[in-house]
Design a protein around this motif. Structure first.
Motif, PDB file in Angstrom:
ATOM      1  N   ASN A  29      44.802  -7.373   5.643  1.00  0.00           N
ATOM      2  CA  ASN A  29      44.703  -6.076   5.186  1.00  0.00           C
ATOM      3  C   ASN A  29      43.548  -6.322   4.104  1.00  0.00           C
ATOM      4  O   ASN A  29      42.777  -5.591   3.890  1.00  0.00           O
ATOM      5  N   LEU A  30      43.428  -7.443   3.259  1.00  0.00           N
ATOM      6  CA  LEU A  30      42.245  -7.645   2.258  1.00  0.00           C
ATOM      7  C   LEU A  30      41.098  -7.684   3.019  1.00  0.00           C
ATOM      8  O   LEU A  30      40.043  -7.340   2.466  1.00  0.00           O
ATOM      9  N   ILE A  31      41.156  -8.494   4.244  1.00  0.00           N
ATOM     10  CA  ILE A  31      39.736  -8.491   5.010  1.00  0.00           C
ATOM     11  C   ILE A  31      39.370  -7.161   5.450  1.00  0.00           C
ATOM     12  O   ILE A  31      38.036  -6.845   5.243  1.00  0.00           O
ATOM     13  N   ASN A  32      40.193  -6.296   5.832  1.00  0.00           N
ATOM     14  CA  ASN A  32      39.996  -5.044   6.461  1.00  0.00           C
ATOM     15  C   ASN A  32      39.276  -4.196   5.066  1.00  0.00           C
ATOM     16  O   ASN A  32      38.479  -3.342   5.290  1.00  0.00           O
ATOM     17  N   GLN A  33      39.953  -4.238   3.977  1.00  0.00           N
ATOM     18  CA  GLN A  33      39.344  -3.491   2.805  1.00  0.00           C
ATOM     19  C   GLN A  33      37.964  -4.132   2.582  1.00  0.00           C
ATOM     20  O   GLN A  33      37.382  -3.308   2.233  1.00  0.00           O
ATOM     21  N   GLU A  34      37.863  -5.338   2.516  1.00  0.00           N
ATOM     22  CA  GLU A  34      36.515  -5.933   2.300  1.00  0.00           C
ATOM     23  C   GLU A  34      35.555  -5.333   3.217  1.00  0.00           C
ATOM     24  O   GLU A  34      34.544  -4.984   2.815  1.00  0.00           O
ATOM     25  N   THR A  35      35.784  -5.254   4.557  1.00  0.00           N
ATOM     26  CA  THR A  35      34.872  -4.953   5.459  1.00  0.00           C
ATOM     27  C   THR A  35      34.603  -3.315   5.183  1.00  0.00           C
ATOM     28  O   THR A  35      33.520  -3.092   5.435  1.00  0.00           O
ATOM     29  N   GLY A  36      35.611  -2.681   4.844  1.00  0.00           N
ATOM     30  CA  GLY A  36      35.343  -1.316   4.549  1.00  0.00           C
ATOM     31  C   GLY A  36      34.332  -1.084   3.530  1.00  0.00           C
ATOM     32  O   GLY A  36      33.395  -0.141   3.340  1.00  0.00           O
ATOM     33  N   ILE A  37      34.613  -1.712   2.359  1.00  0.00           N
ATOM     34  CA  ILE A  37      33.733  -1.656   1.301  1.00  0.00           C
ATOM     35  C   ILE A  37      32.426  -1.924   1.466  1.00  0.00           C
ATOM     36  O   ILE A  37      31.438  -1.378   1.120  1.00  0.00           O
ATOM     37  N   ARG A  38      32.156  -3.153   2.249  1.00  0.00           N
ATOM     38  CA  ARG A  38      30.773  -3.818   2.529  1.00  0.00           C
ATOM     39  C   ARG A  38      30.188  -2.658   3.281  1.00  0.00           C
ATOM     40  O   ARG A  38      28.917  -2.404   3.102  1.00  0.00           O
ATOM     41  N   GLY A  39      30.787  -2.242   4.505  1.00  0.00           N
ATOM     42  CA  GLY A  39      30.048  -1.302   5.246  1.00  0.00           C
ATOM     43  C   GLY A  39      29.737   0.062   4.259  1.00  0.00           C
ATOM     44  O   GLY A  39      28.638   0.650   4.539  1.00  0.00           O
ATOM     45  N   PHE A  40      30.640   0.509   3.524  1.00  0.00           N
ATOM     46  CA  PHE A  40      30.118   1.747   2.524  1.00  0.00           C
ATOM     47  C   PHE A  40      29.196   1.406   1.624  1.00  0.00           C
ATOM     48  O   PHE A  40      28.063   2.060   1.341  1.00  0.00           O
ATOM     49  N   GLU A  41      29.012   0.052   1.100  1.00  0.00           N
ATOM     50  CA  GLU A  41      27.993  -0.679   0.285  1.00  0.00           C
ATOM     51  C   GLU A  41      26.553  -0.442   0.893  1.00  0.00           C
ATOM     52  O   GLU A  41      25.597   0.125   0.288  1.00  0.00           O
ATOM     53  N   SER A  68      36.652  -0.583  -7.793  1.00  0.00           N
ATOM     54  CA  SER A  68      35.508  -0.657  -8.786  1.00  0.00           C
ATOM     55  C   SER A  68      34.231  -0.403  -7.986  1.00  0.00           C
ATOM     56  O   SER A  68      33.350   0.234  -8.172  1.00  0.00           O
ATOM     57  N   GLN A  69      34.077  -1.223  -6.981  1.00  0.00           N
ATOM     58  CA  GLN A  69      33.011  -0.996  -6.246  1.00  0.00           C
ATOM     59  C   GLN A  69      32.730   0.200  -5.297  1.00  0.00           C
ATOM     60  O   GLN A  69      31.636   0.767  -5.396  1.00  0.00           O
ATOM     61  N   LEU A  70      33.996   0.775  -4.997  1.00  0.00           N
ATOM     62  CA  LEU A  70      33.901   1.961  -4.263  1.00  0.00           C
ATOM     63  C   LEU A  70      33.406   2.989  -5.478  1.00  0.00           C
ATOM     64  O   LEU A  70      32.628   3.825  -5.184  1.00  0.00           O
ATOM     65  N   ASP A  71      33.823   2.971  -6.868  1.00  0.00           N
ATOM     66  CA  ASP A  71      33.327   3.783  -7.797  1.00  0.00           C
ATOM     67  C   ASP A  71      31.981   3.759  -8.139  1.00  0.00           C
ATOM     68  O   ASP A  71      31.226   4.669  -8.184  1.00  0.00           O
ATOM     69  N   GLY A 126      26.114   6.206  -7.130  1.00  0.00           N
ATOM     70  CA  GLY A 126      24.935   5.746  -6.997  1.00  0.00           C
ATOM     71  C   GLY A 126      24.445   4.740  -7.630  1.00  0.00           C
ATOM     72  O   GLY A 126      23.289   4.110  -7.551  1.00  0.00           O
ATOM     73  N   LYS A 127      25.365   3.736  -8.078  1.00  0.00           N
ATOM     74  CA  LYS A 127      24.949   2.476  -8.624  1.00  0.00           C
ATOM     75  C   LYS A 127      25.407   1.339  -7.616  1.00  0.00           C
ATOM     76  O   LYS A 127      25.746   0.398  -7.602  1.00  0.00           O
ATOM     77  N   VAL A 128      24.453   1.589  -6.278  1.00  0.00           N
ATOM     78  CA  VAL A 128      24.414   0.609  -5.257  1.00  0.00           C
ATOM     79  C   VAL A 128      24.119  -0.639  -5.781  1.00  0.00           C
ATOM     80  O   VAL A 128      24.639  -1.639  -5.142  1.00  0.00           O
ATOM     81  N   GLU A 129      22.958  -0.583  -6.404  1.00  0.00           N
ATOM     82  CA  GLU A 129      22.414  -2.325  -6.594  1.00  0.00           C
ATOM     83  C   GLU A 129      23.284  -3.298  -7.613  1.00  0.00           C
ATOM     84  O   GLU A 129      23.691  -4.154  -7.042  1.00  0.00           O
ATOM     85  N   GLU A 130      24.198  -2.315  -8.341  1.00  0.00           N
ATOM     86  CA  GLU A 130      25.079  -2.995  -9.181  1.00  0.00           C
ATOM     87  C   GLU A 130      26.338  -3.355  -8.393  1.00  0.00           C
ATOM     88  O   GLU A 130      26.614  -4.467  -8.726  1.00  0.00           O
ATOM     89  N   ALA A 131      26.546  -2.514  -7.500  1.00  0.00           N
ATOM     90  CA  ALA A 131      27.677  -2.922  -6.674  1.00  0.00           C
ATOM     91  C   ALA A 131      27.361  -4.117  -5.617  1.00  0.00           C
ATOM     92  O   ALA A 131      28.039  -5.058  -5.643  1.00  0.00           O
ATOM     93  N   LYS A 132      26.208  -4.283  -5.187  1.00  0.00           N
ATOM     94  CA  LYS A 132      25.735  -5.367  -4.296  1.00  0.00           C
ATOM     95  C   LYS A 132      25.502  -6.571  -5.378  1.00  0.00           C
ATOM     96  O   LYS A 132      25.888  -7.568  -4.901  1.00  0.00           O
ATOM     97  N   ASN A 133      25.373  -6.464  -6.522  1.00  0.00           N
ATOM     98  CA  ASN A 133      25.124  -7.737  -7.269  1.00  0.00           C
ATOM     99  C   ASN A 133      26.509  -8.414  -7.587  1.00  0.00           C
ATOM    100  O   ASN A 133      26.549  -9.428  -8.006  1.00  0.00           O
ATOM    101  N   ARG A 134      27.570  -7.571  -7.478  1.00  0.00           N
ATOM    102  CA  ARG A 134      29.003  -8.064  -7.719  1.00  0.00           C
ATOM    103  C   ARG A 134      29.697  -8.393  -6.627  1.00  0.00           C
ATOM    104  O   ARG A 134      30.809  -8.934  -6.495  1.00  0.00           O
ATOM    105  N   ILE A 135      28.938  -8.521  -5.218  1.00  0.00           N
ATOM    106  CA  ILE A 135      29.570  -8.880  -4.015  1.00  0.00           C
ATOM    107  C   ILE A 135      30.035 -10.518  -4.159  1.00  0.00           C
ATOM    108  O   ILE A 135      30.891 -10.713  -3.920  1.00  0.00           O
TER     109      ILE A 135
END
Length: 244
Positions: free
Chosen positions: A59-71, A127-130, A135-144
């Motif tokens: 379940n955690l891996i699926n959530q991570e995959t979805g967030i990564r794809g959205f990022e 928080s990554q989704l938010d 529109g703070k995509v770079e900030e989200a990527k920096n937190r990967i």
């Protein structure tokens, strides 16, 4: 009187053998029930717990995959694994809590390590989704990397959960094997005792029969001797009478 004594001895050994066989049967039944109970514990507890624990990681891996794809794409369709994983996570946590009370060690790992780690990861994913939606995509990527570190920590916890489940399964399996060994030992010992008891009863019965036969022979010899003595006495009396 002798026949009565012999009958009592024979009856005693028959009753003893019957009681012994009944004891072996009851003991085997108890041992087999213990073995069945331990096997049921493996099927009804260990396997579902193991499957559910693995589902938590999935379940955690699926959530991570979805967030990564959205990022990476900003496409909401990539969030389907995230949404599905989050819903399934709640169901699996409810399932695993049903078994916690039976296994204190597993409960301690789940409550003090797994659940807090899962809550923190889901907060991170939210928080990554938010950030991406804002529109703070770079900030989200920096937190990967932060997410990867948190996920690695959970994998370590997951390993501890697997070890605890393995111990539960091994314990139940060992108990099942021990119950089987106990059943076989009871059968073996009971069989040996039954054979010894049966042999003793046959031996004593034969001895009693031989003794009774010896008494009958002795009685016949005494009767024969008495008859011979009487005949001799009569001859002697007749001899004396004729001489007079």
């Amino acid at each position: 009187m002798k026949k009565f004594t012999r009958s009592r001895i024979s009856m005693f050994y028959v009753i003893l053998i019957v009681v012994l066989l009944a004891f072996v049967s009851v003991s085997n039944y108890i041992a087999s029930r213990n073995m069945e109970r331990e096997n049921d514990a493996i099927v009804n507890n260990s396997i579902p717990i193991s499957d559910t624990a693995n589902n938590l990681l999935t379940n955690l891996i699926n959530q991570e995959t979805g967030i990564r794809g959205f990022e990476l794409t900003g496409n909401e369709q990539f969030l389907d694994p995230y949404t599905t994983g989050k819903k399934q996570m709640e169901l699996d946590l409810e399932t695993i809590r049903k078994y916690e009370g039976k296994f204190p060690t597993l409960q301690l790992i789940i409550d003090t390590q797994a659940v807090p780690a899962i809550v923190n990861l889901q907060k991170y994913y939210d928080s990554q989704l938010d950030l991406v939606r804002a529109g703070k995509v770079e900030e989200a990527k920096n937190r990967i990397q932060t997410g990867k570190t948190m996920m690695d920590r959970y994998r370590t916890i997951h390993s501890s959960i697997e070890k605890s489940i393995d111990q539960i399964t091994t314990s139940a399996h060992d108990a099942s094997l021990q119950a089987g060994k106990t059943s076989r030992l009871i059968t073996l010992v009971g069989g040996i005792i039954a054979l010894i008891t049966g042999g003793m009863s046959i031996f004593i019965f034969k001895r009693a029969t031989d003794a009774e036969e010896g008494l009958r022979k002795a009685k016949r010899r005494i009767v024969t001797w008495r008859r011979a003595w009487k005949r001799k006495t009569r001859k002697l009396w007749r001899s004396r009478k004729s001489s007079k």
